[in-house]
Enzyme design. Structure first.
Site, PDB file in Angstrom:
ATOM      1  N   ASP A   1      61.628  78.607 -22.978  1.00 40.94           N
ATOM      2  CA  ASP A   1      61.521  78.108 -24.355  1.00 40.94           C
ATOM      3  C   ASP A   1      61.640  79.265 -25.355  1.00 40.94           C
ATOM      4  OD1 ASP A   1      61.426  75.419 -24.905  1.00 40.94           O
ATOM      5  OD2 ASP A   1      59.279  75.205 -24.516  1.00 40.94           O
TER       6      ASP A   1
ATOM      7  N   GLN B   1      55.043  71.520 -22.809  1.00 40.13           N
ATOM      8  CA  GLN B   1      55.431  70.693 -23.954  1.00 40.13           C
ATOM      9  C   GLN B   1      54.376  70.806 -25.060  1.00 40.13           C
ATOM     10  OE1 GLN B   1      58.414  68.948 -24.273  1.00 40.13           O
ATOM     11  NE2 GLN B   1      57.724  68.678 -26.374  1.00 40.13           N
TER      12      GLN B   1
ATOM     13  N   LYS C   1      64.262  65.944 -20.993  1.00 39.11           N
ATOM     14  CA  LYS C   1      64.486  67.269 -20.404  1.00 39.11           C
ATOM     15  C   LYS C   1      64.672  67.153 -18.891  1.00 39.11           C
ATOM     16  CE  LYS C   1      62.117  69.561 -24.165  1.00 39.11           C
ATOM     17  NZ  LYS C   1      60.897  70.127 -24.729  1.00 39.11           N
TER      18      LYS C   1
END
Ligand code: NDP
Length: 285
Positions: free
Chosen positions: A120, A97, A53
């Site tokens: 997200d 994460q 990422k």
């Protein structure tokens, strides 16, 4: 018949080029898109995802900030960092994460992220907005799948879509997006009776199960579009999807490979959400 391969690397490269141009334009106007990534613990797979990422951000001209915490980190410290990042106008996206260590309340952590920076798309408010067809950050993996379907001009209105998996991050939002696009959607899970009956009816079959090569060619309707979300590590270290590519490709009309399918698209959509968030912030400034 051998299926058309939907190349996630090629589509990602094209979309990331467009995103880099947008990021450069925003930067020139004084708003460089910025993503903050929080990693807790030493899970090797999570570390690889975070590295990819961050690398994706750098290549697209998006600034990235990485904050690492040990496995035994105090949840209050992580929540404190999220509060700090929420208040920082130079940060446009915040990503924690997953999975988090067991002593964390994952839901509370996700809800602590500002809705405007939830790139997200996991915050309950974004999920609710998505379900109502309002503007929202869409979870990256299902959003990437929608881009892949668009790239092959798959007609969605009236299509029979079957999603195997009902997780919050893939299956459920995938079903919402396909429903919103006009498909007739069936969601299957571990309690589904006669899974093959459903999968064999699907014009679009999305597998998000977490079981290597679970979907075999005999479960696929001839000519169907098969989207393999799964990422599984085999004992020999190789990656494979939830679909048995070898048998499915002889029946499907189009299929995504693993690796090189949905995986790169997920990161691309994260970059897209970050650039979108920066665009909204620049508009407000
Ligand atoms: P989860 O474990 O959260 O969900 C798996 C789903 O599969 C559950 O809904 C489960 O049903 C269902 N399932 C399990 N066994 C069966 C079965 N025998 N028949 C029918 N359904 C079954 O996984 P995720 O959604 O998080 O991830 C799914 C896969 O996608 C994983 O391989 C993961 O690594 C991958 N992934 C890939 C991403 C990418 O970027 N390409 C991003 C995110 C995930 P039930 O709810 O009843 O338990």
């Amino acid at each position: 018949m051998t299926a058309r391969i939907i190349d996630g690397n090629a589509l990602s490269a094209k979309l990331r080029g467009e995103l880099a141009a947008k990021a450069a334009e925003l930067t020139a106007q004084g708003t460089q898109p910025c993503l903050a990534v929080i990693l807790v613990g030493g899970d090797p797979a999570s570390a690889v995802y975070v590295r990819n990422k961050v690398a994706g951000c750098e290549k697209a001209g998006i600034k990235s900030l990485k904050f690492e915490y040990p496995q035994d980190a105090a949840p209050a410290d992580v929540l404190g960092k999220i509060a700090e990042l929420n208040a920082d106008p130079s940060v446009h996206g915040i990503l924690v994460q997953l999975p988090l260590p067991k002593h964390f309340d994952e839901k509370a952590v996700l809800e602590a992220i500002s809705v405007e920076k939830d790139v997200d798309g996991f915050h309950a408010e974004n999920v609710g907005r998505l379900s109502q067809g309002q503007e929202a950050f869409v979870p990256c993996t299902p959003n990437g799948v929608m881009e892949m379907l668009k790239s092959i001009d798959m007609p969605l209105r009236g299509a029979e879509a079957v999603v195997i998996g009902r997780s919050n991050i893939v299956g459920k939002p995938m079903a919402m997006l396909l429903t919103a696009a006009g498909a007739t959607v069936t969601v299957c899970h571990s309690g589904t009776r006669d899974l093959n009956f459903h999968t064999r009816r699907a014009d679009i079959l999305v597998a998000a199960i977490g079981k290597p090569k679970f979907v075999t060619g005999d479960m696929v309707k001839p000519g169907a579009v098969v989207i393999d979300v799964g990422i599984n590590r085999l004992p020999d270290g190789k990656l494979c999807g939830d679909v048995d590519f070898e048998s499915a490709k002889d029946v499907a009309g189009a299929i995504t490979p693993v690796p090189g399918g949905v995986g790169p698209m997920t990161i691309t959509m994260l970059l897209a959400n970050t650039v979108e968030s920066a665009t909204r912030a620049a508009r407000k400034a």
